[in-house]
Design a protein around this motif. Structure first.
Motif, PDB file in Angstrom:
ATOM      1  N   SER A  12       0.819  -1.203   0.000  1.00 20.36           N
ATOM      2  CA  SER A  12       0.000   0.000   0.000  1.00 20.36           C
ATOM      3  C   SER A  12       0.862   1.266   0.000  1.00 20.36           C
ATOM      4  CB  SER A  12      -0.929  -0.013   1.226  1.00 20.36           C
ATOM      5  OG  SER A  12      -1.643   1.191   1.340  1.00 20.36           O
ATOM      6  N   LEU A  13       1.924   1.269   0.806  1.00 18.96           N
ATOM      7  CA  LEU A  13       2.807   2.433   0.867  1.00 18.96           C
ATOM      8  C   LEU A  13       3.500   2.686  -0.469  1.00 18.96           C
ATOM      9  CD1 LEU A  13       4.513   1.914   4.360  1.00 18.96           C
ATOM     10  CD2 LEU A  13       2.801   3.642   3.756  1.00 18.96           C
ATOM     11  N   ILE A  14       4.002   1.609  -1.085  1.00 17.82           N
ATOM     12  CA  ILE A  14       4.707   1.759  -2.360  1.00 17.82           C
ATOM     13  C   ILE A  14       3.753   2.273  -3.436  1.00 17.82           C
ATOM     14  CG2 ILE A  14       5.843   0.466  -4.216  1.00 17.82           C
ATOM     15  CD1 ILE A  14       7.132  -1.285  -2.063  1.00 17.82           C
ATOM     16  N   ALA A  15       2.531   1.710  -3.438  1.00 19.56           N
ATOM     17  CA  ALA A  15       1.544   2.157  -4.434  1.00 19.56           C
ATOM     18  C   ALA A  15       1.222   3.637  -4.246  1.00 19.56           C
ATOM     19  CB  ALA A  15       0.274   1.317  -4.318  1.00 19.56           C
ATOM     20  N   LYS A  16       1.120   4.064  -2.999  1.00 19.19           N
ATOM     21  CA  LYS A  16       0.796   5.458  -2.725  1.00 19.19           C
ATOM     22  C   LYS A  16       1.946   6.375  -3.154  1.00 19.19           C
ATOM     23  CE  LYS A  16      -1.798   6.251   0.803  1.00 19.19           C
ATOM     24  NZ  LYS A  16      -2.369   6.467   2.151  1.00 19.19           N
ATOM     25  N   LEU A  17       3.182   5.962  -2.843  1.00 17.08           N
ATOM     26  CA  LEU A  17       4.342   6.784  -3.208  1.00 17.08           C
ATOM     27  C   LEU A  17       4.515   6.887  -4.723  1.00 17.08           C
ATOM     28  CD1 LEU A  17       6.900   5.496  -0.558  1.00 17.08           C
ATOM     29  CD2 LEU A  17       5.979   7.808  -0.709  1.00 17.08           C
ATOM     30  N   ALA A  18       4.077   5.839  -5.435  1.00 15.89           N
ATOM     31  CA  ALA A  18       4.232   5.825  -6.892  1.00 15.89           C
ATOM     32  C   ALA A  18       3.116   6.569  -7.613  1.00 15.89           C
ATOM     33  CB  ALA A  18       4.281   4.384  -7.390  1.00 15.89           C
ATOM     34  N   LEU A  35      11.785  10.923  -0.864  1.00 10.88           N
ATOM     35  CA  LEU A  35      10.747   9.902  -0.991  1.00 10.88           C
ATOM     36  C   LEU A  35      11.155   8.793  -1.963  1.00 10.88           C
ATOM     37  CD1 LEU A  35       7.393  11.925  -0.972  1.00 10.88           C
ATOM     38  CD2 LEU A  35       8.282  10.409   0.787  1.00 10.88           C
ATOM     39  N   ARG A  36      11.911   9.140  -3.016  1.00 14.77           N
ATOM     40  CA  ARG A  36      12.351   8.108  -3.962  1.00 14.77           C
ATOM     41  C   ARG A  36      13.320   7.140  -3.279  1.00 14.77           C
ATOM     42  NH1 ARG A  36       8.844  10.223  -5.784  1.00 14.77           N
ATOM     43  NH2 ARG A  36       7.962   8.306  -4.951  1.00 14.77           N
ATOM     44  N   GLU A  37      14.234   7.672  -2.476  1.00 12.64           N
ATOM     45  CA  GLU A  37      15.162   6.805  -1.744  1.00 12.64           C
ATOM     46  C   GLU A  37      14.407   5.927  -0.748  1.00 12.64           C
ATOM     47  OE1 GLU A  37      18.440   6.226  -2.085  1.00 12.64           O
ATOM     48  OE2 GLU A  37      18.227   7.435  -3.904  1.00 12.64           O
ATOM     49  N   PHE A  38      13.440   6.537  -0.107  1.00  9.69           N
ATOM     50  CA  PHE A  38      12.622   5.788   0.850  1.00  9.69           C
ATOM     51  C   PHE A  38      11.879   4.652   0.143  1.00  9.69           C
ATOM     52  CE2 PHE A  38       8.809   5.163   3.487  1.00  9.69           C
ATOM     53  CZ  PHE A  38       9.399   4.996   4.731  1.00  9.69           C
ATOM     54  N   GLU A  39      11.357   4.953  -1.048  1.00  9.76           N
ATOM     55  CA  GLU A  39      10.615   3.945  -1.818  1.00  9.76           C
ATOM     56  C   GLU A  39      11.531   2.778  -2.216  1.00  9.76           C
ATOM     57  OE1 GLU A  39       7.995   3.619  -5.954  1.00  9.76           O
ATOM     58  OE2 GLU A  39       8.639   5.578  -5.209  1.00  9.76           O
ATOM     59  N   GLN A 121      11.655  17.046   7.338  1.00 11.29           N
ATOM     60  CA  GLN A 121      12.301  16.496   8.531  1.00 11.29           C
ATOM     61  C   GLN A 121      11.684  15.148   8.916  1.00 11.29           C
ATOM     62  OE1 GLN A 121      15.081  17.768  10.035  1.00 11.29           O
ATOM     63  NE2 GLN A 121      14.999  15.752  11.019  1.00 11.29           N
ATOM     64  N   LYS A 122      10.362  15.053   8.828  1.00 10.80           N
ATOM     65  CA  LYS A 122       9.698  13.789   9.171  1.00 10.80           C
ATOM     66  C   LYS A 122      10.125  12.668   8.218  1.00 10.80           C
ATOM     67  CE  LYS A 122       5.524  15.399  11.542  1.00 10.80           C
ATOM     68  NZ  LYS A 122       4.052  15.326  11.621  1.00 10.80           N
ATOM     69  N   ILE A 123      10.216  13.004   6.932  1.00  8.10           N
ATOM     70  CA  ILE A 123      10.615  11.996   5.945  1.00  8.10           C
ATOM     71  C   ILE A 123      12.053  11.548   6.191  1.00  8.10           C
ATOM     72  CG2 ILE A 123      11.117  11.634   3.499  1.00  8.10           C
ATOM     73  CD1 ILE A 123       8.682  13.520   2.963  1.00  8.10           C
ATOM     74  N   LYS A 128      15.753   7.366   7.955  1.00 14.96           N
ATOM     75  CA  LYS A 128      16.882   6.884   8.755  1.00 14.96           C
ATOM     76  C   LYS A 128      16.493   5.646   9.549  1.00 14.96           C
ATOM     77  CE  LYS A 128      19.260  11.337   9.380  1.00 14.96           C
ATOM     78  NZ  LYS A 128      19.626  12.392  10.372  1.00 14.96           N
ATOM     79  N   ARG A 129      15.317   5.691  10.146  1.00 11.99           N
ATOM     80  CA  ARG A 129      14.860   4.534  10.931  1.00 11.99           C
ATOM     81  C   ARG A 129      14.709   3.310  10.047  1.00 11.99           C
ATOM     82  NH1 ARG A 129       9.497   6.245  13.568  1.00 11.99           N
ATOM     83  NH2 ARG A 129       9.534   4.072  14.235  1.00 11.99           N
ATOM     84  N   LEU A 130      14.119   3.494   8.861  1.00 11.82           N
ATOM     85  CA  LEU A 130      13.933   2.357   7.966  1.00 11.82           C
ATOM     86  C   LEU A 130      15.273   1.815   7.481  1.00 11.82           C
ATOM     87  CD1 LEU A 130      12.050   0.503   6.400  1.00 11.82           C
ATOM     88  CD2 LEU A 130      11.994   2.196   4.567  1.00 11.82           C
ATOM     89  N   ASP A 131      16.207   2.705   7.137  1.00 13.26           N
ATOM     90  CA  ASP A 131      17.540   2.255   6.689  1.00 13.26           C
ATOM     91  C   ASP A 131      18.218   1.416   7.762  1.00 13.26           C
ATOM     92  OD1 ASP A 131      17.292   3.518   4.263  1.00 13.26           O
ATOM     93  OD2 ASP A 131      18.374   5.336   4.877  1.00 13.26           O
ATOM     94  N   LYS A 132      18.095   1.860   8.999  1.00 12.03           N
ATOM     95  CA  LYS A 132      18.745   1.147  10.103  1.00 12.03           C
ATOM     96  C   LYS A 132      18.144  -0.242  10.304  1.00 12.03           C
ATOM     97  CE  LYS A 132      19.870   1.645  15.019  1.00 12.03           C
ATOM     98  NZ  LYS A 132      19.722   2.481  16.229  1.00 12.03           N
ATOM     99  N   VAL A 133      16.810  -0.311  10.286  1.00 19.88           N
ATOM    100  CA  VAL A 133      16.154  -1.612  10.482  1.00 19.88           C
ATOM    101  C   VAL A 133      16.364  -2.505   9.265  1.00 19.88           C
ATOM    102  CG1 VAL A 133      13.945  -2.775  10.897  1.00 19.88           C
ATOM    103  CG2 VAL A 133      14.426  -0.583  12.004  1.00 19.88           C
TER     104      VAL A 133
END
Length: 564
Positions: A12-18, A35-39, A121-123, A128-133
């Motif tokens: 769902s998140l990927i679809a929304k970002l795309a 957002l692209r890096e996050f995706e 800032q939120k993104i 960072k949290r996602l990269d770490k996990v």
């Protein structure tokens, strides 16, 4: 079961970002690159999630990793919701706002410059949290599985679309039925004993107590013996007022009205008078299904109210899982429901795993099937559920995978049948597991209607886009048919334009997260998600209706999220 539908959340998140709307919004706010890096990171994590879901039961580190991911994903959803709400706010201002509104908007926290800094800032924080996990995914030796290939096979629904139990659907309970009917029938035609006889059926969850009670309830000999028959599901809450209302409405339904009376505002004295009026001089059979109350004072109070006015020979049939409750309520020795014999277990299994006569074409599956049944311990719900799971699957390796699954080796409580149900749950496609898990938001014995289920699933974005010539109602119907085919739904009624159903108590427990604290976190997130979306949409369009006098609608919604 929150970790078991993370895959759907990521999709769902990927679809929304795309989506085009998010791309335009991210460019306008200068956070496109973030957002692209996050995706990209989301896609890397998604690739191993399905394998992680399957392996988590036996790896506490993996469970903790999935919990950390879930936390990041939930926070990401909140951030993306803010994007949506900001976009909506701009649309509303453009369409309906005045210059004053635009000036106020500029100096508020929603000012585009302030909002862009805040969102950037939120993104960065969630990235960072996602990269770490995500970096820890390599520790678990997870395979890449990009697509959830689990599918649910359709089956003939015609025999399952009613709550009344026909003789052909009950296997191995003929002797039990005759024993109960013998206790219900008059022992002596001249007997004028006015005491109320209470007959308990007791057995573990999934053993078929309710099915047996229906089997008896629908027998023509019972119709001839009792002028009035009433069925009340008691479940967890033994509230005297509510039980009297249920009994009265059970009589009303038998009399023919389409809708039961709304008696919630009627006081106890009036309810008692109505109850006496309904039962006056009538020989009745009352079924109290699924009783959990062990408070004898409450039981005696209800029994005394029921037996006033009823004719001699009236009976109460009780089903419960707990011996002490059966002993407290019963006036005769409890009927203890035993496991099915191996022969009857096999007959029930064949009925659900194959079309009629089809098993003879696949003798290579017979021995594997009987080995699977040994793990079900003669519990009908477990037998039926695994039979449904294997319906239309004829490859030996598919059956062997069920037989040899490591879930059977997990520590179990005495008479615990949840591993069989959990196994069937794990074989659901991820999109369907997420939809199913939301049933835990409702109380046990809740009567669902497909219309409200469609609203909940739709509000949370869980429904696939309809194909050509389809509607969202078609998608909901497909999802419910799939759950029904796995025996996850019961008392299923097909009204043509709507479905009505319940879920078994044990299936309800299956929908709950593994522990109470996690349950609260997940449900609070879902409630918050619904309320925030609703609040933004309403406050930005018709704010005047939100407060009438001292009544704040949003406060009510926060207290009663199901009002949505």
């Amino acid at each position: 079961m929150a970790e078991s539908f993370i895959f759907s959340i990521v999709e769902s998140l990927i679809a929304k970002l795309a989506s085009r709307a998010f791309q335009e919004a991210s460019e306008a706010l200068d956070v496109y690159d973030h957002l692209r890096e996050f995706e990209k990171t989301l896609s890397l994590v998604k690739a191993v999630l399905l394998d992680a879901e399957q392996k988590q039961e036996h790896n506490h580190e993996l469970q903790e990793w999935l919990r950390q991911l879930k936390s990041v994903f939930y926070d990401t959803e909140d951030v993306l919701d803010e994007f949506e709400c900001q976009t909506l706010r701009k649309q509303v201002l453009k369409a309906h706002g005045t210059i004053k509104d635009e000036v106020s908007h500029f100096f508020s926290s929603s000012n585009p410059l302030v909002f862009r800094c805040k969102m950037a800032q939120k993104i960065k924080d969630v990235s960072k949290r996602l990269d770490k996990v995500a970096a820890d995914r390599h520790k678990f030796g997870l395979r890449i599985i990009d697509v959830d290939t689990r599918v649910v096979h359709r089956r003939d629904m015609s025999r399952m679309t009613h709550s009344r139990v026909s003789d052909s659907d009950v296997i191995g309970r003929e002797h039990d039925k005759e024993k109960i009917i013998e206790l219900l029938m008059p022992q002596n035609p001249n007997d004028d004993d006015k005491s109320l006889s209470v007959i308990p059926i007791v057995g573990i969850g999934g053993m078929g107590k309710t099915t047996l009670a229906k089997f008896v309830f629908n027998d023509k000999r019972i119709d001839g013996c009792f002028t009035l028959k009433m069925w009340v599901c008691v479940s967890d809450d033994f509230d005297i007022n509510q039980l009297i209302i249920k009994i009265i409405n059970s009589v009303n339904v038998d009399d023919g009205p389409l809708r039961p009376q709304n008696l919630d505002m009627v006081d106890l004295e009036q309810l008692q008078n109505q109850l006496r009026s309904k039962l006056a001089g009538t020989k009745f059979l009352l079924v109290l299904d699924d009783v959990w109350n062990d408070d004898r004072v409450k039981w005696v109070e209800l029994r005394n109210l029921i037996q006033v006015g009823g004719a001699a020979g009236s009976k109460i049939l009780v089903t419960t899982r707990i011996d002490s409750i059966a002993s407290m309520m019963g006036t005769v020795t409890s009927h203890k429901l035993q496991s099915l014999s191996p022969e009857n277990s096999w007959s029930l299994f064949v009925k659900w795993a194959f079309k009629e006569g089809e098993e003879e074409k696949h003798p290579h599956l017979v021995n594997i099937g009987k080995e699977i049944l040994n793990k079900c311990k003669g519990v009908p719900l477990a037998v039926r559920t695994l039979g449904s799971l294997l319906f239309s699957k004829f490859e030996a390796n598919e059956w062997e995978h069920v037989r040899d699954n490591e879930i059977w080796n997990l520590p179990q409580n005495k008479d615990d049948i949840l591993p069989a149900l959990k196994l069937s749950y794990d074989f659901l496609p991820s999109y369907l597991r997420q939809c199913f898990a939301l049933f835990s938001l409702y109380p046990k014995d809740y009567q669902f209607f497909s219309i409200e289920v469609a609203r909940l699933w739709g509000a949370l974005g869980l429904l696939a886009s309809p194909r050509k010539n389809e509607t969202s109602e078609n998608v909901v119907k497909q999802y419910l048919d799939e759950l029904l085919s796995r025996s996850f739904l019961q008392d299923f009624f097909d009204g043509g334009t709507f479905y009505r159903f319940k879920i078994h108590d044990l299936v309800h427990d299956l929908a709950l997260p593994p522990n109470q604290s996690q349950k609260n976190d997940d449900l609070e997130h879902v409630h918050r998600w619904i309320i925030v979306k609703f609040e933004y949409h309403v406050r930005n369009t018709i704010p005047r209706i939100l407060t009438v006098g001292n009544f704040d609608i949003m406060s009510e919604l926060r207290e009663k999220p199901f009002a949505l």
